[in-house]
Write a protein that holds these residues in place. Sequence first.
Motif, short mmCIF file in Angstrom:
data_model
loop_
_atom_site.label_atom_id
_atom_site.label_comp_id
_atom_site.label_asym_id
_atom_site.label_seq_id
_atom_site.Cartn_x
_atom_site.Cartn_y
_atom_site.Cartn_z
N PRO A 1 0.92 -1.29 -0.10
CA PRO A 1 0.11 -0.02 -0.03
C PRO A 1 0.84 1.19 -0.03
N TYR A 2 0.35 2.19 -0.74
CA TYR A 2 1.15 3.40 -0.67
C TYR A 2 1.09 4.17 0.79
N ARG A 3 2.38 4.44 1.26
CA ARG A 3 2.41 5.45 2.39
C ARG A 3 3.42 6.37 2.22
N ASP A 4 3.14 7.76 2.82
CA ASP A 4 4.10 8.72 2.66
C ASP A 4 5.64 8.48 3.47
N ASP A 5 5.68 7.58 4.27
CA ASP A 5 6.91 7.30 4.87
C ASP A 5 7.78 6.25 3.97
N LEU A 6 7.36 5.87 2.99
CA LEU A 6 8.03 4.86 1.97
C LEU A 6 8.37 5.49 0.67
N VAL A 7 8.25 6.97 0.71
CA VAL A 7 8.38 7.64 -0.46
C VAL A 7 9.91 7.97 -0.58
N GLY A 8 10.54 7.97 -1.74
CA GLY A 8 11.91 8.18 -1.92
C GLY A 8 12.38 9.62 -2.21
N ASP A 9 11.68 10.48 -2.92
CA ASP A 9 11.49 11.81 -3.39
C ASP A 9 10.18 12.57 -2.97
N GLU B 1 9.32 15.22 -3.62
CA GLU B 1 8.83 16.21 -4.71
C GLU B 1 7.87 15.23 -5.72
N THR B 2 8.34 14.26 -5.95
CA THR B 2 7.75 13.16 -7.05
C THR B 2 6.53 12.44 -6.45
N ARG B 3 7.03 12.04 -4.83
CA ARG B 3 6.03 11.28 -4.06
C ARG B 3 5.89 9.79 -4.54
N VAL B 4 7.19 9.54 -5.33
CA VAL B 4 7.16 8.09 -5.64
C VAL B 4 7.56 6.97 -4.44
N PHE B 5 7.46 5.79 -4.56
CA PHE B 5 8.01 4.85 -3.64
C PHE B 5 9.75 4.92 -3.88
N ALA B 6 10.42 4.71 -2.74
CA ALA B 6 11.67 4.82 -2.78
C ALA B 6 12.04 3.28 -3.45
N SER B 7 13.22 3.32 -4.23
CA SER B 7 13.67 2.17 -5.22
C SER B 7 14.06 1.10 -4.20
N GLY B 8 14.45 1.41 -2.90
CA GLY B 8 14.74 0.22 -2.30
C GLY B 8 13.45 -0.57 -1.72
N VAL B 9 12.54 0.07 -1.57
CA VAL B 9 11.25 -0.46 -0.97
C VAL B 9 10.68 -1.28 -2.23
N VAL B 10 10.97 -0.85 -3.52
CA VAL B 10 10.41 -1.42 -4.58
C VAL B 10 11.43 -3.07 -4.65
N THR B 11 12.57 -2.79 -4.57
CA THR B 11 13.34 -3.80 -4.56
C THR B 11 13.20 -4.83 -3.50
N ALA B 12 12.92 -4.76 -2.40
CA ALA B 12 12.76 -5.51 -1.17
C ALA B 12 11.18 -6.02 -1.31
N LEU B 13 10.40 -5.29 -1.97
CA LEU B 13 9.15 -6.31 -2.67
C LEU B 13 9.42 -7.08 -3.72
N LEU B 14 10.03 -6.93 -4.63
CA LEU B 14 10.34 -7.98 -5.70
C LEU B 14 11.20 -8.88 -5.16
N ASP B 15 12.34 -8.78 -4.37
CA ASP B 15 13.17 -9.86 -3.90
C ASP B 15 12.34 -10.87 -3.00
N ASN B 16 11.36 -10.27 -2.38
CA ASN B 16 10.67 -11.10 -1.40
C ASN B 16 9.54 -12.07 -2.04
N THR B 17 9.00 -11.46 -3.25
CA THR B 17 8.06 -11.98 -4.09
C THR B 17 8.65 -12.98 -4.80
N CYS B 18 9.89 -12.83 -5.27
CA CYS B 18 10.51 -13.81 -6.22
C CYS B 18 10.91 -14.98 -5.25
N GLY B 19 11.49 -14.78 -4.02
CA GLY B 19 11.81 -15.88 -2.92
C GLY B 19 10.27 -16.76 -2.67
N MET B 20 9.09 -16.01 -2.72
CA MET B 20 8.06 -16.82 -2.46
C MET B 20 7.41 -17.69 -3.61
N ALA B 21 7.87 -17.06 -4.75
CA ALA B 21 7.54 -18.12 -6.03
C ALA B 21 8.30 -19.19 -5.94
#
Length: 147
Positions: free
Chosen positions: A40-48, A50-70
């Motif tokens: 879910p989107y949360r302000d404390d997970l934003v990397g910038d 100004e743009t208000r997009v998720f920090a890349s490290g959060v996206v990396t963690a999400l993908l890494d964990n999803t891959c492991g579960m696969a």
Amino acid sequence: MSQPPFSNMFADIVGHTPYMKAIGVRYVGTGPDGVTLALPYRDDLVGDPETRVFASGVVTALLDNTCGMAVWDRINEFKPIATLDLRIDYMRPAMPDNELKATAKCYKLTRSVGFVRAFAYEVSSDDPVAAAQAAFIISNPALRAKA
């Protein structure tokens, strides 16, 4: 009597993994396209701010964990696994205020390695924020490589 799918435990696993719990990831489900987790989107997970997009490290963690579960979904049991290789191609910024999903599928198993492809997206994996290619070591696999 057959054993229930290991994926029946995925919601509990995600809910008890400290970092996944801290960032609010939840298990969505498992299907023909693989395992899906959502962030879910949360302000404390934003990397910038100004743009208000998720920090890349959060996206990396999400993908890494999803891959492991696969990988666990494919072997259908708990075995210790570890990320050997994770490549992520960021294709566009995530849209602010939107939940980010990741879907991963283990497409190949050898005696000791699971190979996975994954996508992070808001609405459809056809319009990904990021694509991942990963390899996971599987400790003491019971599976044998298929030719």
